[in-house]
Design a protein around this motif. Structure first.
Motif, PDB file in Angstrom:
ATOM      1  N   PRO A 100       0.818  -1.224   0.000  1.00  0.00           N
ATOM      2  CA  PRO A 100       0.000   0.000   0.000  1.00  0.00           C
ATOM      3  C   PRO A 100       0.850   1.271   0.000  1.00  0.00           C
ATOM      4  O   PRO A 100       0.478   2.262  -0.632  1.00  0.00           O
ATOM      5  CB  PRO A 100      -0.808  -0.108   1.295  1.00  0.00           C
ATOM      6  N   TYR A 101       1.986   1.223   0.691  1.00  0.00           N
ATOM      7  CA  TYR A 101       2.831   2.430   0.767  1.00  0.00           C
ATOM      8  C   TYR A 101       3.469   2.725  -0.591  1.00  0.00           C
ATOM      9  O   TYR A 101       3.684   3.871  -0.938  1.00  0.00           O
ATOM     10  CB  TYR A 101       3.882   2.266   1.876  1.00  0.00           C
ATOM     11  N   ARG A 103       1.955   1.955  -3.422  1.00  0.00           N
ATOM     12  CA  ARG A 103       0.854   2.433  -4.269  1.00  0.00           C
ATOM     13  C   ARG A 103       0.595   3.920  -4.090  1.00  0.00           C
ATOM     14  O   ARG A 103       0.083   4.579  -4.976  1.00  0.00           O
ATOM     15  CB  ARG A 103      -0.427   1.646  -3.960  1.00  0.00           C
ATOM     16  N   ARG A 104       0.962   4.448  -2.920  1.00  0.00           N
ATOM     17  CA  ARG A 104       0.766   5.886  -2.701  1.00  0.00           C
ATOM     18  C   ARG A 104       1.714   6.704  -3.575  1.00  0.00           C
ATOM     19  O   ARG A 104       1.479   7.880  -3.825  1.00  0.00           O
ATOM     20  CB  ARG A 104       1.004   6.231  -1.222  1.00  0.00           C
ATOM     21  N   LEU A 127     -10.420  11.011  -1.136  1.00  0.00           N
ATOM     22  CA  LEU A 127     -10.196   9.662  -0.607  1.00  0.00           C
ATOM     23  C   LEU A 127      -8.705   9.304  -0.427  1.00  0.00           C
ATOM     24  O   LEU A 127      -8.311   8.847   0.647  1.00  0.00           O
ATOM     25  CB  LEU A 127     -10.921   8.610  -1.468  1.00  0.00           C
ATOM     26  N   THR A 130      -7.408  11.035   2.580  1.00  0.00           N
ATOM     27  CA  THR A 130      -7.927  10.452   3.824  1.00  0.00           C
ATOM     28  C   THR A 130      -7.124   9.193   4.167  1.00  0.00           C
ATOM     29  O   THR A 130      -6.812   8.940   5.321  1.00  0.00           O
ATOM     30  CB  THR A 130      -9.420  10.073   3.654  1.00  0.00           C
ATOM     31  N   VAL A 131      -6.806   8.435   3.121  1.00  0.00           N
ATOM     32  CA  VAL A 131      -6.042   7.196   3.310  1.00  0.00           C
ATOM     33  C   VAL A 131      -4.696   7.483   3.987  1.00  0.00           C
ATOM     34  O   VAL A 131      -4.264   6.751   4.865  1.00  0.00           O
ATOM     35  CB  VAL A 131      -5.834   6.498   1.944  1.00  0.00           C
ATOM     36  N   GLY A 133      -4.160  10.055   5.855  1.00  0.00           N
ATOM     37  CA  GLY A 133      -4.440  10.739   7.124  1.00  0.00           C
ATOM     38  C   GLY A 133      -4.085  12.212   7.117  1.00  0.00           C
ATOM     39  O   GLY A 133      -3.706  12.758   8.162  1.00  0.00           O
TER      40      GLY A 133
ATOM     41  N   ARG B   3      -2.473  11.851  12.992  1.00  0.00           N
ATOM     42  CA  ARG B   3      -2.841  11.166  11.755  1.00  0.00           C
ATOM     43  C   ARG B   3      -3.646   9.913  12.079  1.00  0.00           C
ATOM     44  O   ARG B   3      -4.664   9.633  11.475  1.00  0.00           O
ATOM     45  CB  ARG B   3      -1.531  10.801  11.027  1.00  0.00           C
ATOM     46  N   ARG B   6      -7.006  10.868  13.250  1.00  0.00           N
ATOM     47  CA  ARG B   6      -7.835  11.300  12.107  1.00  0.00           C
ATOM     48  C   ARG B   6      -8.392  10.085  11.372  1.00  0.00           C
ATOM     49  O   ARG B   6      -9.552  10.060  10.962  1.00  0.00           O
ATOM     50  CB  ARG B   6      -6.995  12.159  11.148  1.00  0.00           C
ATOM     51  N   GLN B   7      -7.540   9.071  11.221  1.00  0.00           N
ATOM     52  CA  GLN B   7      -7.985   7.871  10.506  1.00  0.00           C
ATOM     53  C   GLN B   7      -9.063   7.134  11.301  1.00  0.00           C
ATOM     54  O   GLN B   7     -10.001   6.585  10.732  1.00  0.00           O
ATOM     55  CB  GLN B   7      -6.801   6.966  10.209  1.00  0.00           C
ATOM     56  N   ARG B   9     -11.132   8.635  13.382  1.00  0.00           N
ATOM     57  CA  ARG B   9     -12.339   9.458  13.290  1.00  0.00           C
ATOM     58  C   ARG B   9     -13.046   9.170  11.961  1.00  0.00           C
ATOM     59  O   ARG B   9     -14.260   9.013  11.905  1.00  0.00           O
ATOM     60  CB  ARG B   9     -11.976  10.944  13.392  1.00  0.00           C
ATOM     61  N   TYR B  10     -12.229   9.066  10.903  1.00  0.00           N
ATOM     62  CA  TYR B  10     -12.806   8.766   9.581  1.00  0.00           C
ATOM     63  C   TYR B  10     -13.543   7.426   9.628  1.00  0.00           C
ATOM     64  O   TYR B  10     -14.659   7.294   9.131  1.00  0.00           O
ATOM     65  CB  TYR B  10     -11.699   8.730   8.520  1.00  0.00           C
ATOM     66  N   ALA B 212      -9.977   2.410  -2.536  1.00  0.00           N
ATOM     67  CA  ALA B 212      -9.110   2.750  -1.397  1.00  0.00           C
ATOM     68  C   ALA B 212      -7.796   1.975  -1.496  1.00  0.00           C
ATOM     69  O   ALA B 212      -6.711   2.534  -1.286  1.00  0.00           O
ATOM     70  CB  ALA B 212      -9.824   2.444  -0.087  1.00  0.00           C
ATOM     71  N   GLY B 216      -3.687   3.226  -2.180  1.00  0.00           N
ATOM     72  CA  GLY B 216      -2.679   2.984  -1.142  1.00  0.00           C
ATOM     73  C   GLY B 216      -3.215   2.766   0.263  1.00  0.00           C
ATOM     74  O   GLY B 216      -2.473   2.945   1.229  1.00  0.00           O
ATOM     75  N   ALA B 217      -4.482   2.370   0.374  1.00  0.00           N
ATOM     76  CA  ALA B 217      -5.010   2.106   1.718  1.00  0.00           C
ATOM     77  C   ALA B 217      -4.439   0.799   2.247  1.00  0.00           C
ATOM     78  O   ALA B 217      -4.340  -0.185   1.515  1.00  0.00           O
ATOM     79  CB  ALA B 217      -6.531   2.021   1.668  1.00  0.00           C
ATOM     80  N   THR B 218      -4.058   0.797   3.513  1.00  0.00           N
ATOM     81  CA  THR B 218      -3.573  -0.433   4.145  1.00  0.00           C
ATOM     82  C   THR B 218      -4.783  -1.294   4.512  1.00  0.00           C
ATOM     83  O   THR B 218      -5.914  -0.808   4.519  1.00  0.00           O
ATOM     84  CB  THR B 218      -2.795  -0.106   5.432  1.00  0.00           C
ATOM     85  N   PHE B 221      -6.712   0.174   7.324  1.00  0.00           N
ATOM     86  CA  PHE B 221      -7.579   1.280   6.919  1.00  0.00           C
ATOM     87  C   PHE B 221      -8.899   0.736   6.363  1.00  0.00           C
ATOM     88  O   PHE B 221      -9.964   1.273   6.650  1.00  0.00           O
ATOM     89  CB  PHE B 221      -6.874   2.130   5.859  1.00  0.00           C
TER      90      PHE B 221
END
Lengths: 248, 302
Positions: A100-101, A103-104, A127, A130-131, A133, B3, B6-7, B9-10, B212, B216-218, B221
């Motif tokens: 995932p890191y 992919r960012r 989105l 948000t991912v 943070g 961070r 925040r995640q 909270r999301y 997501a 790059g969402a883990t 997440f």
């Protein structure tokens, strides 16, 4: 190669090794094979290097493996054999939880835009932020900047379903670039668009490329390639791979 | 840290949004879980309400020896001494209840006062009340002693008072085990319902999950909103179950009051204490969150 090196590359303590492997090569495929299950190889013995800031087309007929090649670069799939280096990371050895890191750092635009129709344009772009943070104020500023860059100012509150095909594609690009990726890959982004819309999309890609984003676009639109291609990776029906300056 | 907050909270906001996105479906799920949870809460209410009543009554068997009306006044004391001397290890206490004292006690009860006033004399005999020590084979020992003492001179009748209390204790023990099994069953229902709810949610959110991950969402997440969804479902369903149980106790209490009145006593069913309910809610929330995690891991493989 030296022309593409950033000014501070030589000052890094890693010296030549750093310059060669960590700066010069943004993407490197070495003897890469890809097959699904026990089926035939979709990609067979692929070798190439891409330097930072290049603008490259991946061409070939449908089913030749263009999308698979892009998925390997995006870390969406691992190779069956061989090594794939992307943005200083060896993907084939990378544990799943680290992908995932990666992919960012790689903006991905697929042929089907995969926009979310339960939210408006700006929320789609938010989105990825948000991912990671990002703080909401900063995220909103960046999302607005991204939407402006792709020429969709004033359409922030529209639902993607209210947008044309070209606008949806540009929205997908905005979502892909909002995290400031080092690499942008797009799979047939103009396939369902008319020539004018397709050219506007290609201009957006070229603009991002001009500020240093390494860009790979899978396409079989020969006219567009003739206009924009500086280098083309071609895969033919039988899986033969060729790498040429300009159009292959 | 910010961070991370925040995640979270999301994730919490996303969970609430998903719950509210399909209000009828969410409410139906919550009701199923709440009604299931209400069953052990009502059962627990009955248990915790019954326990003090049982505690008031001596669980140790009491054997009462009623003497013949013709027995001399000091016969009761002599029998009490004989009981003490013959069965010291098995006996906790022996007390003599003279007939005059028994009559006075009975007269203190207004329901008996009028009836006793109509009688010419004291119809009650002297009595010796023997309390046995608790121990293994108590019921059998009490039976043996009662049978043996019944043969003694001047003993008219022997009454073994607490056999029914022992039975009640056994019933309560049985109910406690039953409640444990019921809780286990309810836990399985909660697990299954939340698992299925989250599976449906995950299927509905497939596109969002895919996007997501693309950006790059883990896995944390992706899973987090579902964990919150599970926990939230557990908490809301538990609170709903407590309300349902409290409402259900009203008619139960009304009918129980009539029954208890016929026995000249008062019993009220009430919910377990706040701490127990809070603990149960927390356990349900954790169970539901674990179920949600299991479900989302199984149903959203990349």
């Amino acid at each position: 190669m030296a022309a593409n090196l950033p000014d501070n590359a030589g000052s890094h303590p890693g010296g030549y090794y750093w310059r060669y492997h960590f700066i010069v090569t943004m993407i490197e495929f070495q003897h890469v094979f890809k097959s699904y299950g026990r089926g035939r190889n979709i990609l067979a013995d692929i070798n190439f290097c891409i330097e930072p800031g290049e603008f490259i087309f991946v061409s070939g007929p449908s089913g030749a493996g263009k999308s698979t090649l892009l998925k390997l670069i995006g870390g969406l799939e691992p190779p069956s054999r061989g090594s794939v280096h992307v943005n200083n990371h060896r993907i084939d050895k990378m544990p799943g939880r680290a992908r995932p890191y990666l992919r960012r750092a790689v903006g991905v635009i697929l042929q089907d835009t995969h926009l979310l129709y339960d939210r408006n344009a700006i929320e789609n772009i938010l989105l990825p932020l948000t991912v990671v943070g990002l703080e909401s104020g900063q995220a909103a500023t960046r999302a607005r900047a991204a939407i402006e860059k792709v020429g969709l100012s004033g359409k922030e509150m529209l639902n993607p379903v209210e947008m044309s095909g070209g606008e949806q594609q540009r929205l997908a690009i905005a979502r892909a670039i909002v995290n400031r990726p080092a690499i942008l890959i797009a799979d047939e982004p103009t396939a369902s668009l008319d020539q004018d819309s397709a050219r506007r999309i290609m201009d957006v890609f070229r603009d991002f490329n001009r500020v240093g984003v390494t860009t790979l676009i899978a396409s079989h639109d020969v006219r567009l390639m003739a206009l924009y291609a500086t280098r083309t990776l071609h895969i033919d029906h039988s899986g033969r791979f060729s790498d040429a300056k300009g159009v292959a | 840290m910010r961070r991370w907050l925040r995640q979270h909270r999301y994730a919490a906001v996303a969970a609430v949004r998903r719950l509210l996105a399909h209000p009828f479906s969410s409410m139906a799920n919550l009701l199923v879980i709440a009604l299931t949870l209400a069953i052990p809460i009502i059962a627990a209410s009955i248990l915790v309400s019954a326990q003090p009543v049982v505690r008031q009554i001596s669980v140790s068997p009491e054997i009462t020896l009623f003497l013949t009306p013709a027995a001399a006044p000091d016969t009761a004391k002599a029998i009490a001494d004989r009981v003490r001397g013959a069965h010291q290890p098995e006996i906790r206490s022996v007390r003599v209840v003279p007939r005059a004292q028994a009559l006075a006690q009975l007269k203190a009860d207004p329901t008996w006062a009028d009836a006793l006033a109509a009688l010419p004399g004291n119809p009650l005999p002297d009595a010796v009340v023997v309390t046995l020590e608790n121990g293994p084979g108590l019921a059998k020992l009490a039976d043996t002693l009662a049978h043996q003492w019944k043969q003694w001179d001047h003993v008219d009748r022997v009454q073994l008072d607490s056999a029914w209390v022992q039975r009640l204790e056994a019933i309560l023990r049985f109910l406690r085990i039953g409640l444990g099994l019921l809780a286990l069953g309810v836990a399985l229902v909660v697990l299954a319902t939340v698992f299925n709810t989250v599976r449906m949610q995950a299927l509905m959110q497939r596109e969002e999950i895919g996007v997501a991950r693309l950006v790059g969402a883990t896995e944390s997440f992706v899973r987090r909103p579902f964990l919150y969804l599970g926990a939230l479902t557990g908490i809301v369903a538990s609170l709903l179950a407590i309300v349902i149980s409290a409402i259900a106790l009203y008619p139960l209490n009304a009918s129980l009051a009539r029954l208890a009145q016929s026995y000249g006593t008062r019993v009220t069913l009430h919910l377990p204490d706040g701490l127990s309910l809070a603990l149960a809610t927390a356990v349900v929330a954790i169970l539901a969150a674990l179920s949600a995690r299991w479900s989302v891991t199984r149903n959203t493989r990349f």
